[in-house]
Design an enzyme around this catalytic site. Structure first.
Site, PDB file in Angstrom:
ATOM      1  N   SER A 151       7.609   3.266  -1.765  1.00 18.85           N
ATOM      2  CA  SER A 151       8.443   3.951  -2.759  1.00 18.85           C
ATOM      3  C   SER A 151       9.878   3.444  -2.710  1.00 18.85           C
ATOM      4  O   SER A 151      10.516   3.257  -3.748  1.00 18.85           O
ATOM      5  CB  SER A 151       8.377   5.469  -2.588  1.00 18.85           C
ATOM      6  OG  SER A 151       8.617   5.830  -1.263  1.00 18.85           O
ATOM      7  N   ALA A 152      10.394   3.181  -1.516  1.00 23.83           N
ATOM      8  CA  ALA A 152      11.768   2.651  -1.405  1.00 23.83           C
ATOM      9  C   ALA A 152      11.864   1.306  -2.118  1.00 23.83           C
ATOM     10  O   ALA A 152      12.835   1.031  -2.828  1.00 23.83           O
ATOM     11  CB  ALA A 152      12.159   2.500   0.060  1.00 23.83           C
TER      12      ALA A 152
ATOM     13  N   GLY B 100       3.253   4.260   5.200  1.00 22.31           N
ATOM     14  CA  GLY B 100       4.372   3.979   6.102  1.00 22.31           C
ATOM     15  C   GLY B 100       4.927   2.578   5.932  1.00 22.31           C
ATOM     16  O   GLY B 100       5.627   2.075   6.801  1.00 22.31           O
ATOM     17  N   LEU B 101       4.603   1.935   4.787  1.00 23.14           N
ATOM     18  CA  LEU B 101       5.083   0.557   4.578  1.00 23.14           C
ATOM     19  C   LEU B 101       6.212   0.486   3.548  1.00 23.14           C
ATOM     20  O   LEU B 101       6.545  -0.590   3.053  1.00 23.14           O
ATOM     21  CB  LEU B 101       3.916  -0.358   4.169  1.00 23.14           C
ATOM     22  CG  LEU B 101       2.780  -0.466   5.208  1.00 23.14           C
ATOM     23  CD1 LEU B 101       1.655  -1.352   4.683  1.00 23.14           C
ATOM     24  CD2 LEU B 101       3.275  -1.011   6.547  1.00 23.14           C
ATOM     25  N   GLY B 102       6.811   1.619   3.250  1.00 17.12           N
ATOM     26  CA  GLY B 102       8.038   1.629   2.436  1.00 17.12           C
ATOM     27  C   GLY B 102       7.835   1.306   0.966  1.00 17.12           C
ATOM     28  O   GLY B 102       8.745   0.773   0.327  1.00 17.12           O
TER      29      GLY B 102
ATOM     30  N   PRO C   2       0.834  -1.217   0.000  1.00 15.82           N
ATOM     31  CA  PRO C   2       0.000   0.000   0.000  1.00 15.82           C
ATOM     32  C   PRO C   2       0.867   1.264   0.000  1.00 15.82           C
ATOM     33  O   PRO C   2       1.896   1.300   0.670  1.00 15.82           O
ATOM     34  CB  PRO C   2      -0.775  -0.093   1.313  1.00 15.82           C
ATOM     35  CG  PRO C   2      -0.777  -1.537   1.653  1.00 15.82           C
ATOM     36  CD  PRO C   2       0.499  -2.107   1.114  1.00 15.82           C
ATOM     37  N   VAL C   3       0.440   2.271  -0.752  1.00 17.02           N
ATOM     38  CA  VAL C   3       1.218   3.509  -0.819  1.00 17.02           C
ATOM     39  C   VAL C   3       0.833   4.483   0.293  1.00 17.02           C
ATOM     40  O   VAL C   3      -0.261   4.389   0.851  1.00 17.02           O
ATOM     41  CB  VAL C   3       1.040   4.235  -2.179  1.00 17.02           C
ATOM     42  CG1 VAL C   3       1.652   3.435  -3.283  1.00 17.02           C
ATOM     43  CG2 VAL C   3      -0.410   4.543  -2.436  1.00 17.02           C
TER      44      VAL C   3
ATOM     45  N   ASP D  11      13.993   2.724   5.147  1.00 15.33           N
ATOM     46  CA  ASP D  11      13.190   2.077   4.098  1.00 15.33           C
ATOM     47  C   ASP D  11      14.077   1.491   3.003  1.00 15.33           C
ATOM     48  O   ASP D  11      13.900   0.341   2.595  1.00 15.33           O
ATOM     49  CB  ASP D  11      12.207   3.087   3.479  1.00 15.33           C
ATOM     50  CG  ASP D  11      11.143   3.538   4.471  1.00 15.33           C
ATOM     51  OD1 ASP D  11      11.322   3.323   5.675  1.00 15.33           O
ATOM     52  OD2 ASP D  11      10.130   4.113   4.041  1.00 15.33           O
TER      53      ASP D  11
HETATM   54  O1  PMV Z   1       7.150   7.273   6.627  1.00 16.54           O
HETATM   55  P1  PMV Z   1       6.872   6.378   7.782  1.00 16.54           P
HETATM   56  O2  PMV Z   1       5.449   6.280   8.117  1.00 16.54           O
HETATM   57  O3  PMV Z   1       7.553   5.061   7.673  1.00 16.54           O
HETATM   58  O4  PMV Z   1       7.446   7.073   9.110  1.00 16.54           O
HETATM   59  C1  PMV Z   1       8.767   7.328   9.287  1.00 16.54           C
HETATM   60  C2  PMV Z   1       9.137   7.165  10.713  1.00 16.54           C
HETATM   61  C3  PMV Z   1       9.462   8.435  11.450  1.00 16.54           C
HETATM   62  O5  PMV Z   1      10.163   8.052  12.612  1.00 16.54           O
HETATM   63  C4  PMV Z   1       8.190   9.153  11.865  1.00 16.54           C
HETATM   64  C5  PMV Z   1      10.321   9.389  10.620  1.00 16.54           C
HETATM   65  C6  PMV Z   1      11.721   8.896  10.337  1.00 16.54           C
HETATM   66  O6  PMV Z   1      12.351   9.458   9.417  1.00 16.54           O
HETATM   67  O7  PMV Z   1      12.245   8.006  11.026  1.00 16.54           O
END
Ligand code: PMV
Length: 316
Positions: A106-107, A102-104, A98-99, A150
């Site tokens: 794009s990386a 916070g599940l990475g 899923p985009v 990520d």
């Molecule tokens: O983009 P996400 O949802 O994986 O969040 C990143 C995690 C944070 O700790 C909030 C930011 C970071 O750069 O570590």
């Protein structure tokens, strides 16, 4: 034709506190993005038309592709092609991650694209070079953001500890259920909000960050010893501290309480920046299916994942 795939990730413990130097713990998950390259003399074309999500029903799962999602994938692929001056190619992207959750995702797309190109053009890049180029490219596309966690997990897989630097660690995998609110989140906005709270209330927020860092360090040994009950307890404490930092939302909390209630989870917390996106829950033995149902009943989209899976790999 060459193809490569790379995994998404979850942050298990330590988000937000890690931005101020505390330790975080992350793991690659068994949802992957795949990129395929074929020669196409005289043209360069990117097909991001297969972004249907396995076990995931974001609003876009109706046979129609959400154009924002496809546009995002295309931006990352274009940046990779530009960086390596690659052309005369047909590039196809598909992803089960899923985009904007916070599940990475794009990386994983960037790492898989570089690895596929590495093979297709015989660039001779090492894993380390793939990871570092991927971070550079993700950061450029995201205007200076882009998490090293990520791209590292997408490249190497497994688990890692993050503080001022990233350390890959060998831990047993963890079976989790991810619950998605279907609301995209904005990492940069959430990070800025928490950092601003820290600047305004340093004596209060500083110890919260410290406690979160202590949780991450303790969690590493609990994961190693597979003490799931105590790990669940730490997830609940970490979630409470994230709520204190203001990154919870009603939708996320409903999923958390559904997981702990009807889902009988050992623990549940936000994963990633919060403000939308996803939460993770640790099921009891044989409890993952019931937990998934509980999250779906609370209007989330739920799927099971295992952490610690393989990093980028070239696929036939
Ligand atoms: O983009 P996400 O949802 O994986 O969040 C990143 C995690 C944070 O700790 C909030 C930011 C970071 O750069 O570590």
């Amino acid at each position: 034709m060459t193809a490569a795939s790379a995994p998404g990730k979850v942050i298990l413990f330590g988000e937000h506190a890690v931005v101020s130097g505390a330790v975080a713990l992350g793991g690659a998950i068994d949802l992957r993005a795949r990129v395929r390259m074929e020669d196409m003399p005289g043209r360069t074309q990117i097909d991001a038309c297969n972004l249907m999500l396995r076990g995931f029903s974001y609003d876009l799962v109706s046979g129609q592709v959400n154009s924002t999602e496809a546009a995002n994938a295309t931006r990352y692929i274009s940046a990779v092609l530009k960086e390596f001056q690659a052309r005369d190619l047909r590039v196809s992207v598909e992803s089960g991650i899923p985009v904007a959750s916070g599940l990475g995702s794009s990386a994983a797309i960037v790492v898989a694209a570089i690895a596929a190109l590495n093979c297709h053009m015989d660039l001779g890049l090492s894993r380390k070079e793939i990871a570092s180029k991927a971070h550079e490219i993700e950061k450029a596309v995201q205007h200076g953001l882009g998490s090293l966690t990520d791209t590292t997990l997408a490249t190497y897989g497994g688990h890692c500890l993050v503080s001022s630097e990233i350390q890959l660690i060998d831990l047993p995998g963890l079976d989790l259920v991810v619950g998605c609110t279907r609301r995209p989140h904005d990492t940069m906005a959430e990070v800025e909000r928490v950092q601003s709270l820290h600047r305004r209330q340093p004596e209060i927020v500083g110890p919260v960050f410290q406690a979160i860092g202590a949780i991450s360090s303790r969690a590493e040994s609990l994961m190693r010893e597979q003490r799931q009950g105590e790990l669940g307890e730490l997830m609940n404490i970490n979630h409470g501290l994230l709520e204190a930092l203001g990154v919870g939302t009603r939708e996320l909390c409903e999923l958390i309480y559904a997981a702990r209630g009807a889902g009988r989870a050992l623990g549940a917390k936000i994963t990633g920046a919060g403000g939308g996106g996803c939460m993770i829950a640790l099921p009891r033995p044989n409890g993952a299916a019931a937990l998934t149902v509980a999250l779906e009943q609370a209007r989330g989209t739920a799927f099971m994942v295992r952490t610690g899976c393989d990093g980028v790999r070239v696929e036939g």
